[in-house]
Design an enzyme around this catalytic site. Structure first.
Site, PDB file in Angstrom:
ATOM      1  N   CYS A  96      19.215  54.221  14.425  1.00 51.52           N
ATOM      2  CA  CYS A  96      20.098  53.128  14.035  1.00 51.52           C
ATOM      3  C   CYS A  96      19.719  52.595  12.650  1.00 51.52           C
ATOM      4  CB  CYS A  96      20.086  52.058  15.115  1.00 51.52           C
ATOM      5  SG  CYS A  96      21.519  50.968  15.087  1.00 51.52           S
ATOM      6  N   HIS A  97      19.318  51.336  12.558  1.00 53.32           N
ATOM      7  CA  HIS A  97      18.933  50.743  11.274  1.00 53.32           C
ATOM      8  C   HIS A  97      17.530  51.161  10.827  1.00 53.32           C
ATOM      9  CE1 HIS A  97      22.334  48.044  12.015  1.00 53.32           C
ATOM     10  NE2 HIS A  97      22.286  47.753  10.732  1.00 53.32           N
TER      11      HIS A  97
END
Length: 182
Positions: free
Chosen positions: A112-113
């Site tokens: 994800c991030h």
């Protein structure tokens, strides 16, 4: 190397971590026999969230980021969570760890991030990654190539980079980590 002999390091800020992006790699790798260390910015409880919004599980870190070294581990895992990585990516200890893993040719897995940390660490040039779409421009602006895939494994520049987009990709993400350690 057998996964039973592998040492994995998971690094986080103490809050804002996407719950399953931390707990799945942590528990699945331990269940497979790997030795896993959870290191946080402070030696205080790590508060996770679900979907960056709802309260999640709280975990106790094993160590502080400032007390761990890349030389002691075989693989680095960076879970997502917008707030988690937004703070982790400006933490000098986290940046240094990511750089040391890459320079030592050791694999880094980010979901994800999580890849945001590698942008700030200056490690994206020439790498292909599949993080969440919200940081696609950051990946591209840092010299990387963004792809929208369940999991991407890139061996460019002498080190392996494993990335996945969201919690929906955790089976493939954890599978790629296990394959790398096996």
């Amino acid at each position: 190397m057998a996964i039973e002999n592998a040492k994995a390091l998971i690094i986080v800020n103490n809050w804002g971590i996407e719950e399953t992006e931390l707990t799945r790699p942590l528990r699945d790798l331990k269940a497979a026999g790997a030795k896993v260390t959870l290191a946080a910015t402070e030696l205080e409880p790590c508060e996770t969230v679900q979907h960056d919004r709802y309260e999640g599980e709280t975990l106790t870190p094993d160590a502080k980021l400032s007390d761990v070294q890349a030389a002691d581990y075989d693989l680095l895992v960076v879970p997502g969570g917008t707030c988690n990585v937004d703070r982790l990516r400006v933490n000098e200890d986290a940046i240094t760890l990511a750089q040391e893993f890459a320079h030592e040719g050791k694999p880094i897995a980010a979901i994800c991030h999580g890849a945001w940390l590698l942008v700030n660490a200056g490690l994206m040039d020439g790498k292909t990654a599949s993080p969440c779409r919200y940081i696609a421009a950051d990946i591209e602006n840092a010299g990387g190539h963004y792809v929208n895939e369940e999991v991407t494994v890139d061996d460019a520049n002498g080190w392996r980079f494993i990335t996945s987009r969201t919690p929906a990709d955790l089976d493939a993400f954890v599978g790629a980590i296990k394959d790398t350690l096996a």
